[in-house]
Design a protein around this motif. Structure first.
Motif, PDB file in Angstrom:
ATOM      1  N   UNK A   1      -7.314   6.174  -1.501  1.00  0.00           N
ATOM      2  CA  UNK A   1      -6.277   6.895  -2.672  1.00  0.00           C
ATOM      3  C   UNK A   1      -5.251   6.617  -3.466  1.00  0.00           C
ATOM      4  N   UNK A   2      -4.885   5.639  -3.151  1.00  0.00           N
ATOM      5  CA  UNK A   2      -4.473   5.086  -4.116  1.00  0.00           C
ATOM      6  C   UNK A   2      -3.951   4.676  -5.650  1.00  0.00           C
ATOM      7  N   UNK A   3      -6.080   3.953  -5.044  1.00  0.00           N
ATOM      8  CA  UNK A   3      -6.073   3.563  -6.598  1.00  0.00           C
ATOM      9  C   UNK A   3      -6.121   1.751  -6.301  1.00  0.00           C
ATOM     10  N   UNK A   4      -6.154   1.466  -5.059  1.00  0.00           N
ATOM     11  CA  UNK A   4      -5.207  -0.099  -4.613  1.00  0.00           C
ATOM     12  C   UNK A   4      -6.738  -0.605  -5.266  1.00  0.00           C
TER      13      UNK A   4
ATOM     14  N   UNK B   1      -7.347  -1.414  -8.882  1.00  0.00           N
ATOM     15  CA  UNK B   1      -6.124  -1.849  -9.571  1.00  0.00           C
ATOM     16  C   UNK B   1      -6.664  -3.717  -9.265  1.00  0.00           C
TER      17      UNK B   1
ATOM     18  N   UNK C   1       1.552   7.396  -6.761  1.00  0.00           N
ATOM     19  CA  UNK C   1       0.928   8.033  -7.210  1.00  0.00           C
ATOM     20  C   UNK C   1       1.231   8.749  -6.745  1.00  0.00           C
TER      21      UNK C   1
ATOM     22  N   UNK D   1      -3.087  11.312   4.601  1.00  0.00           N
ATOM     23  CA  UNK D   1      -3.961  10.578   4.287  1.00  0.00           C
ATOM     24  C   UNK D   1      -3.847   9.404   5.282  1.00  0.00           C
ATOM     25  N   UNK D   2      -2.702   8.993   6.161  1.00  0.00           N
ATOM     26  CA  UNK D   2      -2.971   7.986   6.818  1.00  0.00           C
ATOM     27  C   UNK D   2      -3.601   9.347   7.785  1.00  0.00           C
TER      28      UNK D   2
ATOM     29  N   UNK E   1      -4.568   3.029   7.503  1.00  0.00           N
ATOM     30  CA  UNK E   1      -3.589   2.616   6.339  1.00  0.00           C
ATOM     31  C   UNK E   1      -4.285   2.744   5.262  1.00  0.00           C
ATOM     32  N   UNK E   2      -5.664   2.396   5.573  1.00  0.00           N
ATOM     33  CA  UNK E   2      -6.735   1.579   4.052  1.00  0.00           C
ATOM     34  C   UNK E   2      -7.031   3.353   3.617  1.00  0.00           C
ATOM     35  N   UNK E   3      -7.185   4.064   4.283  1.00  0.00           N
ATOM     36  CA  UNK E   3      -7.230   5.683   3.486  1.00  0.00           C
ATOM     37  C   UNK E   3      -6.398   5.602   2.882  1.00  0.00           C
ATOM     38  N   UNK E   4      -5.161   5.508   2.989  1.00  0.00           N
ATOM     39  CA  UNK E   4      -3.674   5.499   1.689  1.00  0.00           C
ATOM     40  C   UNK E   4      -4.750   4.867   1.152  1.00  0.00           C
ATOM     41  N   UNK E   5      -4.533   3.261   0.855  1.00  0.00           N
ATOM     42  CA  UNK E   5      -4.744   2.442  -0.476  1.00  0.00           C
ATOM     43  C   UNK E   5      -6.487   2.678  -0.899  1.00  0.00           C
TER      44      UNK E   5
ATOM     45  N   UNK F   1       0.690  10.006  -3.979  1.00  0.00           N
ATOM     46  CA  UNK F   1      -0.450  10.929  -2.551  1.00  0.00           C
ATOM     47  C   UNK F   1       0.298  10.658  -1.636  1.00  0.00           C
TER      48      UNK F   1
ATOM     49  N   UNK G   1       1.071  -1.430   0.058  1.00  0.00           N
ATOM     50  CA  UNK G   1      -0.072   0.667  -0.259  1.00  0.00           C
ATOM     51  C   UNK G   1       0.729   1.649  -0.225  1.00  0.00           C
TER      52      UNK G   1
ATOM     53  N   UNK H   1       2.102   1.359  -3.215  1.00  0.00           N
ATOM     54  CA  UNK H   1       0.658   2.205  -4.173  1.00  0.00           C
ATOM     55  C   UNK H   1       0.975   3.639  -4.221  1.00  0.00           C
ATOM     56  N   UNK H   2       1.003   4.179  -2.914  1.00  0.00           N
ATOM     57  CA  UNK H   2       0.722   5.416  -2.110  1.00  0.00           C
ATOM     58  C   UNK H   2       1.594   6.408  -2.733  1.00  0.00           C
TER      59      UNK H   2
ATOM     60  N   UNK I   1     -10.295  -5.993   1.712  1.00  0.00           N
ATOM     61  CA  UNK I   1      -9.632  -5.170   2.274  1.00  0.00           C
ATOM     62  C   UNK I   1      -9.703  -4.800   3.671  1.00  0.00           C
TER      63      UNK I   1
END
Lengths: 177, 196
Positions: B60-63, B66, A26, A33-34, B54-58, A28, A19, A22-23, B101
């Motif tokens: 926002x990152x478009x996980x 994908x 992109x 955000x965390x 952590x999940x909000x990072x995921x 991010x 994650x 990936x962040x 997730x």
């Protein structure tokens, strides 16, 4: 079954790496955000406090009075057939009905048997392997006005039963009964 | 339903306690349990914050997007009644991935959107389609990559290895999902002529 415990220990570090990478790719702002997202964690926990208080009191009374022992004794013939430890039987019944009730029960089982006992591990697996069936069906079907749900409940309960049997089996194999 | 269960547990418990001569233990349990509930909640805070962060990072990152793209082919088999490129399939995949997730907050609105799209394809508006049944059974069997709540409760209870149950949970949910898919598939073939 060493692979199951290997997978367990690698899962969280792997998802962190994945994650965060990936962040970054992109662009991010990962830390900002965390922190923003972590606030949701607080409100989630605060939301479950009132139901948790109510349900843990009910479970506490049920156990201290000896009522739980009565139920466990009554269902013993069926559960010993399926090799389910009778202490976890309330979990099997409450899990499909209510998330917060099963959470309260899980914590109660940990207090009495310890999270690293066989009962604690099996209860954890039971807790994690199914969702609250009745709630989900009510919300989702209700949102579009479906009245006749046909075989959906039957199929969901079959899946639930299989998950219970599978949980008992895999926990016995991995953690030893 | 919870109203009856809660009422039943308390009333039955108190009556059994009185008959058993364990009134003191019941009183003690009432006081202790409410305290335990708060201790548990505080113990949950750390991991829940970590995880939702952590999940909000995921997110926002478009996980989600994908993963959704990669698993699309599987959809054709599970939901044969959805036409190609219909918005229903997008919403379904996104919901299932969000569930996978552990993004509960993101999953529910996506799921409701998916139901709305499936309802547009439904000829008989008050009866569930095979696709709806499949979608909901997959939702209740819910394969989760990281069962964050269970891990949080275990760690709050002082487990030496809170994450050791991830593997067993995977095995159990995969079995449940396969059983659910087989049940929906066979029941929908069996009754297709009658209901549709």
């Amino acid at each position: 079954m060493d692979i199951v415990s290997k997978l367990s220990s690698y899962a969280i570090p792997t998802i962190f790496l994945f994650i965060l990478a990936a962040g970054m790719s992109k662009e991010v702002k990962v830390y900002d955000v965390f922190v923003e997202g972590a606030k949701d964690g607080i409100s989630t926990v605060i939301r479950i406090i009132p139901p948790l208080v109510g349900l843990m009191v009910a479970i506490g009374v049920f156990r201290a009075s000896g009522a739980l022992d009565l139920i466990v004794f009554a269902v013993k013939p069926v559960t010993s057939l399926l090799k389910i430890p009778s202490e976890t039987v309330p979990m099997v019944f409450l899990r499909p009905i209510s998330g917060s009730a099963s959470l309260a029960l899980l914590s109660d089982l940990f207090k009495n048997y310890g999270p690293d006992s066989f009962i604690g591990r099996l209860a954890s697996t039971l807790m994690g392997s199914t969702e609250t069936i009745f709630y989900t069906l009510t919300i989702y079907f209700g949102s579009v006005g479906i009245k006749n749900i046909r075989f959906t409940l039957v199929a969901a309960l079959v899946a639930d039963l299989v998950s219970v049997i599978a949980a008992v089996w895999i926990c016995t194999v991995v953690f030893g009964g | 339903m919870l109203n009856y269960i809660w009422f039943g547990m308390l009333v039955f418990g108190i009556i059994v306690g009185i008959l058993n001569g364990r009134v003191d233990a019941v009183t003690q349990a009432i006081v202790d349990s409410s305290k335990n509930a708060i201790e548990l909640s505080i113990g949950l805070l750390g991991i829940m914050c970590l995880w939702t962060g952590l999940m909000s990072v995921a997110e926002k990152s478009g996980v989600i997007r994908t993963i959704s793209r990669t698993v699309r082919p599987v959809l054709k088999f599970l939901f044969p009644g959805i036409p190609k490129d219909h918005p229903a399939s997008g919403a379904i995949v996104m919901n299932l991935v969000a569930n996978f997730l552990g993004l509960g907050n993101a999953a529910t609105p996506l799921g409701l959107k998916a139901m709305g799209e499936l309802q547009k394809l439904n000829k008989n508006k008050d009866t569930a389609t095979n696709e709806m049944s499949m979608f909901l059974v997959l939702n209740t069997a819910c394969i989760q990559f990281i069962p964050a709540t269970v891990i949080a409760v275990r760690s709050a209870a002082g487990s030496k290895n809170p994450t050791e149950i991830i593997g067993t949970i995977w095995v159990a949910t995969i079995c449940a999902s396969i059983a659910g898919i087989i049940t929906v598939k066979s029941l929908s073939v069996f009754r297709r002529g009658k209901v549709r």
